[in-house]
Design a protein around this motif. Structure first.
Motif, short mmCIF file in Angstrom:
data_model
loop_
_atom_site.label_atom_id
_atom_site.label_comp_id
_atom_site.label_asym_id
_atom_site.label_seq_id
_atom_site.Cartn_x
_atom_site.Cartn_y
_atom_site.Cartn_z
N GLY A 84 0.85 -1.18 0.00
CA GLY A 84 0.00 0.00 0.00
C GLY A 84 0.89 1.22 0.00
N PHE A 85 0.43 2.29 -0.64
CA PHE A 85 1.24 3.51 -0.63
C PHE A 85 0.35 4.73 -0.53
CE2 PHE A 85 0.72 2.68 -5.27
CZ PHE A 85 0.20 3.90 -5.70
N ALA A 86 0.97 5.83 -0.15
CA ALA A 86 0.29 7.12 -0.04
C ALA A 86 1.28 8.21 -0.40
CB ALA A 86 -0.27 7.32 1.37
N GLY A 87 0.76 9.37 -0.78
CA GLY A 87 1.66 10.45 -1.13
C GLY A 87 0.96 11.78 -1.25
N THR A 92 0.57 6.82 5.60
CA THR A 92 1.13 5.52 5.25
C THR A 92 0.71 4.45 6.24
OG1 THR A 92 3.04 6.65 4.27
CG2 THR A 92 3.28 4.30 4.73
N ASP A 93 0.76 4.78 7.52
CA ASP A 93 0.45 3.79 8.54
C ASP A 93 -1.03 3.44 8.59
OD1 ASP A 93 3.11 3.66 9.14
OD2 ASP A 93 3.00 4.94 10.91
N ARG A 141 8.17 -0.53 6.08
CA ARG A 141 7.66 0.80 5.72
C ARG A 141 8.81 1.66 5.25
NH1 ARG A 141 7.92 4.92 9.37
NH2 ARG A 141 5.80 5.63 8.92
N GLY A 142 8.49 2.66 4.44
CA GLY A 142 9.50 3.58 3.94
C GLY A 142 8.88 4.91 3.58
N THR A 143 9.71 5.96 3.60
CA THR A 143 9.24 7.31 3.31
C THR A 143 10.31 8.05 2.51
OG1 THR A 143 8.01 7.35 5.40
CG2 THR A 143 8.39 9.46 4.31
N HIS A 144 9.85 8.86 1.57
CA HIS A 144 10.74 9.78 0.87
C HIS A 144 10.07 11.15 0.85
CE1 HIS A 144 13.55 11.42 -2.08
NE2 HIS A 144 12.49 11.96 -2.67
N ILE A 145 10.78 12.17 1.35
CA ILE A 145 10.24 13.53 1.40
C ILE A 145 11.30 14.48 0.84
CG2 ILE A 145 9.39 15.39 2.88
CD1 ILE A 145 8.52 13.28 4.90
N GLU A 146 10.85 15.32 -0.09
CA GLU A 146 11.66 16.44 -0.55
C GLU A 146 10.71 17.56 -0.91
OE1 GLU A 146 13.09 16.20 -4.87
OE2 GLU A 146 13.09 14.07 -4.27
N ALA A 147 11.22 18.69 -1.31
CA ALA A 147 10.39 19.85 -1.59
C ALA A 147 9.36 19.51 -2.67
CB ALA A 147 11.25 21.02 -2.04
N GLY A 148 8.09 19.61 -2.30
CA GLY A 148 7.02 19.42 -3.27
C GLY A 148 6.49 18.02 -3.40
N ILE A 149 7.12 17.02 -2.79
CA ILE A 149 6.67 15.64 -2.95
C ILE A 149 6.95 14.85 -1.66
CG2 ILE A 149 8.88 14.97 -3.96
CD1 ILE A 149 5.46 13.44 -4.92
N ALA A 150 6.00 14.02 -1.28
CA ALA A 150 6.19 13.10 -0.16
C ALA A 150 5.59 11.76 -0.57
CB ALA A 150 5.52 13.62 1.10
N GLY A 197 14.30 -4.78 -2.53
CA GLY A 197 13.07 -4.30 -3.14
C GLY A 197 12.27 -3.36 -2.26
N HIS A 198 12.93 -2.70 -1.29
CA HIS A 198 12.22 -1.80 -0.39
C HIS A 198 11.80 -0.52 -1.12
CE1 HIS A 198 13.23 -4.42 2.93
NE2 HIS A 198 14.51 -4.39 2.56
N GLN A 199 10.74 0.09 -0.64
CA GLN A 199 10.19 1.30 -1.27
C GLN A 199 9.93 2.37 -0.21
OE1 GLN A 199 6.93 0.60 -4.09
NE2 GLN A 199 7.42 -1.59 -4.08
N PRO A 200 9.87 3.64 -0.67
CA PRO A 200 10.07 4.13 -2.03
C PRO A 200 11.46 3.75 -2.55
CG PRO A 200 9.12 5.85 -0.66
CD PRO A 200 9.52 4.74 0.26
N MET A 201 11.49 3.32 -3.81
CA MET A 201 12.74 2.87 -4.42
C MET A 201 13.27 3.97 -5.33
SD MET A 201 13.52 -0.42 -6.89
CE MET A 201 13.30 -1.64 -5.59
N PRO A 202 14.53 4.39 -5.13
CA PRO A 202 15.12 5.36 -6.04
C PRO A 202 15.76 4.68 -7.24
CG PRO A 202 16.63 4.91 -4.26
CD PRO A 202 15.41 4.06 -4.00
N SER A 203 15.86 5.41 -8.33
CA SER A 203 16.67 4.92 -9.45
C SER A 203 18.14 5.06 -9.08
CB SER A 203 16.36 5.72 -10.71
OG SER A 203 16.64 7.10 -10.52
#
Length: 629
Positions: A3-6, A25-26, A36-45, A59-65
């Motif tokens: 499951g994901f949220a953003g 997310t929870d 569980r995982g989180t990615h936050i930067e300006a304008g996006i979470a 295979g953990h997420q959010p997964m970066p390139s």
């Protein structure tokens, strides 16, 4: 399965506080208890909950390139990811993991939105492109996996795998969409073009959406796939049977790929029995099968499931539950968020609960009824259509319209005496008649139950237009194909797949639908009608092809499905609960209904003067949904 949220800021580059994205997310922990995982930067979470099925340790997420340009959150499975990975590697792309998630990143880098037609699977995902400042959202062809979206007035867009994730956002507008009430009482679910809340929508199946940080309005989703019911495949029946089996085996085999054990639901009906039979022929180890039985013979299919389990020597697990299993009402309301009135969610939840005690993944037989014309209503509809083909529309409206108005409504009479709905349907266009066949609470009854305030709020909106308009515009050679197409667009994602997704995910189980492999369904849709429905027998070709695999008493017995005795519940244990809705409830306070009329409806059912169990169930589940807003 996950499951994901953003949160995406279309207007500015505001940063989302970490506790808020964590709360969103929870709210989905049941969909992903393994991490569980989180990615936050300006304008996006981005936030993610993981149920590990493939590439368990990574295979953990959010997964970066690998270059940091992209971030992805993904819910679902891509069954052909290894073939796509090989193609991308040949083109020079490098990979760190053996994960379908990373294949989506590199596939998007290579092909953009044109990646979607290449995917075989069930999925929703969001890809953030830091260089282009865009967010790409996509959903699978049939809508197996859900994706809710809210475009807020302040320029932010919320998205998540369930509505409860969006409801964790502070001050999300909670006002109910009156059109959702009309749709819900017509269909028993809120269709995929809207949600229970006015501020929230769903990304429709087979669509994608690209959001940009340019301050502009949110764009319209784009369709990337559709299906046609046009006869293209012809030839000897024996050849078509063999090809169908090949395609079924390929679909089932691809859904068995996992780094954990895979089982199968087994009801004893044609579809689940076919899946088990084909799994047994493919698997190198004993297949696990799972069944739910009831303590009343009229609702119990376990003898048929056990027959198939013995034939294929499966490791069979079954559990008998009481037919009066209405104690799950609150659990289901929490799982669905929106009002959902398919009572078969009760046993579906129980079989998922049983499955999760043994495995993380189970195959289901869902989708064949829509693709292969398995529902009884297709046969009845085509019988009516033969009458429509004989008499001109004007004559039908005059004759059958008058009969429909004059004939009494005999809810408790034998089926052959309940002709009122047939007369009414024969006076309609095919699309309106098919809507009439699938509706739960009739237009007439909704007109009596709805208050003048709700009718004013609807502003002339009619639920029937959804089905009738889709039917009229269906890419199909026949009225049967148009009916199937309409069900695939609305009933399949709105009811069947919603039911399976929410009940399985509520217990952290991944359910896979091999009979909804899009290549299989496209091939079936290109068969002549007579191979899907012939002589009153749905799934005609499929049943012929399965004769070497299943006995006739499985293939040709009357379709039952997960039946629950809600008619009896509202004359017994739940009668007081319904009576309490009339004066002291959320639905009474909403102002949407004529509660005196509802009280009479409930009393008629309780005393046996009428049969209104489905409408009563709708009202009970609506009350539970309102209590959770």
């Amino acid at each position: 399965m996950c499951g994901f949220a953003g949160v995406f800021d279309r207007r500015d580059r505001r940063t989302v506080p970490e506790p808020i994205i964590d709360a969103m997310t929870d709210a989905l922990v049941h969909r992903g208890p393994d991490g569980r995982g989180t990615h936050i930067e300006a304008g996006i979470a981005l936030g993610h909950r993981r149920l590990s099925i493939i590439d368990l340790s990574r295979g953990h997420q959010p997964m970066p390139s690998d270059d940091g340009r992209f971030q992805i959150v993904f819910n679902g499975e891509i069954y052909n990811f290894r073939e796509l990975k090989a193609e991308l590697q040949a083109a020079g792309h490098e990979f760190r993991y053996d994960s379908d998630t990373e294949v989506l990143i590199e596939g998007y880098r290579a092909w953009g939105a044109e990646m979607l037609p290449r995917l075989v699977g069930m999925f929703t995902f969001a890809i953030w492109d830091a260089r282009e400042r865009t967010l790409f959202l996509a959903r699978d062809r049939f809508g197996v996996k859900p994706l809710y979206i809210a475009h807020l007035p302040d320029g932010r867009t919320l998205f998540g795998s369930e509505m409860k994730a969006l409801m964790a956002w502070p001050n999300l507008p909670r006002d109910v969409d009156p059109r959702a009430i009309e749709d819900y009482f017509a269909y028993g679910y809120v269709p995929e073009d809207k949600s229970f809340l006015r501020a929230v929508s769903k990304l429709p199946p087979a669509h994608h959406l690209t959001l940009r940080q340019d301050g502009g309005a949110a764009p319209t989703p784009v369709r990337y796939w559709d299906i046609e019911f046009r006869a293209k495949h012809r030839g000897p029946v024996e050849k078509l049977e063999a090809e169908l089996i090949e395609r079924l085996e390929a679909a089932v085999g691809s859904r068995m790929v996992a780094d954990v054990e895979v089982a199968a639901f087994l009801s004893g009906g044609v579809d689940s029995s076919a899946v088990v039979a084909l799994m047994a022929g493919i698997s190198e180890r004993q297949v696990k099968s799972l069944s739910i039985g009831f303590d009343e013979g009229g609702f119990d299919e376990t003898p048929h499931a056990e027959e198939v389990a013995r034939r294929y020597a499966t490791e069979h697990h079954s559990r008998t539950v009481t037919a009066d299993d209405y104690g799950l009402i609150e659990t289901l309301a929490t799982a669905f968020d929106e009002p959902f009135a398919d009572a078969s969610a009760v046993p579906t939840y129980r079989v998922c609960e049983l499955a999760r005690e043994h495995v993380k993944v189970s195959l289901s037989g869902d989708g064949a009824d829509e693709a292969m014309a398995g529902y009884r209503r297709y046969r009845l509809f085509m019988n009516e259509q033969r009458v429509r083909g004989i008499l001109p529309a004007g004559m039908r409206r005059g004759i059958f319209g008058a009969l429909g108005r004059a004939y009494p409504k005999l809810d408790g009479a034998p089926r052959f005496l309940r002709a009122k709905t047939t007369f009414e349907a024969l006076a309609m266009s095919p699309g309106e008649a098919y809507y009439h066949a699938v509706s739960v609470t009739s237009d007439r009854m909704r007109g009596e139950l709805f208050s003048s305030g709700l009718k004013d709020a609807l502003g002339g909106y009619e639920a029937k237009r959804l089905y009738a308009d889709t039917f009229a515009g269906a890419p199909a050679d026949s009225t049967l194909g148009a009916a199937q197409y309409t069900d695939i667009q609305h009933y399949l994602p709105g009811d069947i797949l919603t039911k399976v997704d929410r009940t399985s995910m509520a217990v952290s189980l991944e359910a896979r639908e091999p009979l909804l492999d899009h290549r299989l369904v496209e091939w079936i849709a290109a068969l002549p009608d007579r191979h899907r429905l012939r002589g009153g027998e749905g799934k005609w070709l499929m049943k012929r092809a399965l004769k070497p695999y299943l006995p006739n008493d499985i293939l040709y017995r009357k379709k039952m499905g997960f039946v629950v005795p809600i008619e009896r519940w509202f004359r017994g244990a739940l009668a007081d609960r319904v009576a309490g809705l009339v004066s002291d409830s959320k639905v009474a306070g909403s102002g949407w209904f004529d509660m005196d009329r509802f009280g009479r409806l409930a009393d008629d059912h309780r005393t046996g003067r009428g049969e209104h169990s489905r409408t009563l169930w709708q009202m009970v589940m609506l009350e539970e949904a309102l209590a959770r807003l």
